[in-house]
Design an enzyme around this catalytic site. Structure first.
Site, PDB file in Angstrom:
ATOM      1  N   LYS A  52      37.345 -28.116  47.815  1.00 31.34           N
ATOM      2  CA  LYS A  52      38.244 -26.957  47.712  1.00 31.34           C
ATOM      3  C   LYS A  52      38.404 -26.260  49.070  1.00 31.34           C
ATOM      4  CE  LYS A  52      38.863 -28.121  43.564  1.00 31.34           C
ATOM      5  NZ  LYS A  52      38.444 -27.697  42.261  1.00 31.34           N
ATOM      6  N   ASN A  53      39.230 -25.225  49.093  1.00 35.11           N
ATOM      7  CA  ASN A  53      39.592 -24.612  50.384  1.00 35.11           C
ATOM      8  C   ASN A  53      38.398 -23.972  51.079  1.00 35.11           C
ATOM      9  OD1 ASN A  53      42.103 -25.485  49.697  1.00 35.11           O
ATOM     10  ND2 ASN A  53      42.992 -23.459  49.334  1.00 35.11           N
TER      11      ASN A  53
END
Ligand SMILES: *Cc1c(COP(=O)(O)O)cnc(C)c1O
Length: 382
Positions: free
Chosen positions: A184-185
């Site tokens: 994820k980011n």
């Protein structure tokens, strides 16, 4: 061809994260403690939210949010077929019934008109997923929720940086659920977090996340003297550790810098792949901010002569790791058997799921990696 395989979604981890994890280990306190509390405050500040509760995954965040909304057996929750299975499983684990509403073919997000068709007297919540980091069309979704008195639980696993008309993703409804999984980011290894609008929800989430023990239990081994705890409901073991928050604290300091880097990669892909017979992501809607979590290509064999699965194989052969986000939820046998779902009833999600390929988008990518991806895409379609 490149020498080394480019791992899809490999996170960028720098020395200060490593140092913070080591300090946490040396501190003797690696479980839930001061670093988790600091991470919650930092994240709440970034989102402009009142309350943040860190947990050990976004799946846990979704599950607890549904429970904290007092949604359970007999209740229906409407979500999208274009999502990770966890969005649907969380509804099932809460004892409620998931109901799917097809997506818009351009944005790949849940279509508010399809939601409206699925609302019944049993509907209690809408669970929109901001797919790839693109914000769902929240005005009509909020209007539907208001009209039918529904809770909104946002799946923001792709959408830490996402905004819509000046408002931040995760803050539209009562609950916004985030993921810090490795791809994820922002990452904590495994990890998740809920931003909650109301203090009563935040308090209940904390209790549910730690065995259902009264809130003092979080501090029961601290230096303020032993604290008795009382179990007030059968909760879960969903708490985040300080060891995870150590990573998250340092990652959050870079959230905007990493977003800028992914925005750059996104623009570069758009320009460099523009002439190919594939469908690129739709333009970012005015007055919104895209989270740039996934860059998807649609590979349609009719146009390219190459099937999506052949394309995946060629990219892997060219040492570029690729992803599929996602086969639509009704493609999976469990849901077909349990709910009688058929992919053909959600044709936009079905088509996207059978054609989509995600290209590497991590802030870790070097310019040369991005060029290698572009070259591999062009060669795989030749
Ligand atoms: C990754 C993801 C989840 C689950 O997140 P975890 O932190 O791995 O539990 C849920 N929904 C979507 C859309 C995701 O991409």
């Amino acid at each position: 061809m490149r020498e080394e395989f480019l791992v899809f979604g490999s996170p960028r981890i720098e020395e200060d994260e490593i140092d913070e994890v080591v300090s946490c280990l040396r501190s003797g306190w690696i479980g839930t403690g001061p670093r988790v509390a600091a991470f919650e405050r930092l994240f709440a500040k970034y989102k402009g939210a009142e309350h943040a509760v860190a947990v050990n995954s976004c799946t846990a965040a979704l599950h607890l949010s549904i429970l904290a909304a007092d949604i359970g057996p007999g209740d229906e929750v409407i979500t999208t077929p274009m999502t990770f299975c966890a969005s649907v499983n969380a509804i099932i684990h809460a004892g409620a019934t998931p109901v799917l509403a097809d997506v818009d073919p351009l944005t790949m997000n849940i279509d508010p008109a399809r939601i409206a068709e699925k609302i019944t007297s049993k509907t209690k919540a809408i669970l929109p997923v901001h797919f790839a980091g693109r914000c769902c069309d929240m005005d009509p979704i909020c209007a539907l929720a208001q009209k039918h008195n529904l809770t909104i639980i946002e799946d923001c696993a792709h959408a830490i940086e996402t905004e819509y008309k000046g408002r931040k993703a995760g803050c539209f409804g009562d609950f916004g659920c985030f993921s810090f999984y490795v791809t994820k980011n922002i990452i904590t290894g495994e990890g998740g977090l809920i931003v909650a609008k109301y203090p009563k929800h935040a308090a209940r989430l904390k209790v549910l996340a730690l065995h259902g023990m009264s809130s003092d239990a979080w501090k029961r081994f601290g230096d303020e003297g032993y604290k008795h705890y009382l179990v007030t409901e059968a909760g879960f073991k969903y708490n985040m550790m300080d060891l995870q928050a150590a990573l998250g604290l340092k990652q959050m300091a870079k959230v905007e810098a990493y977003w800028k880097r992914r925005a750059e990669i996104w623009q570069h892909y758009l320009t460099a792949l523009n002439d190919l017979p594939v469908t690129l992501p739709a333009p970012v809607e005015p007055l919104t901010r895209h989270g740039y979590h996934l860059f998807t290509l649609l590979v349609d064999k009719e146009r390219t002569g190459v099937s999506r699965d052949e394309f995946l194989g060629r990219m892997t052969q060219a040492k570029i790791g690729v992803g599929v986000h996602y086969l639509s939820v009704p493609e999976h046998p469990y849901y077909q058997e349990r709910f009688g779902w058929n992919p053909d009833d959600y044709p936009h999600a079905r088509d996207i799921g059978r054609q989509t390929v995600s290209l590497p988008m991590s802030a870790k990518l070097r310019d040369q990696d991005v060029e290698d991806v572009i070259r591999a895409v062009r060669q795989s379609l030749a």
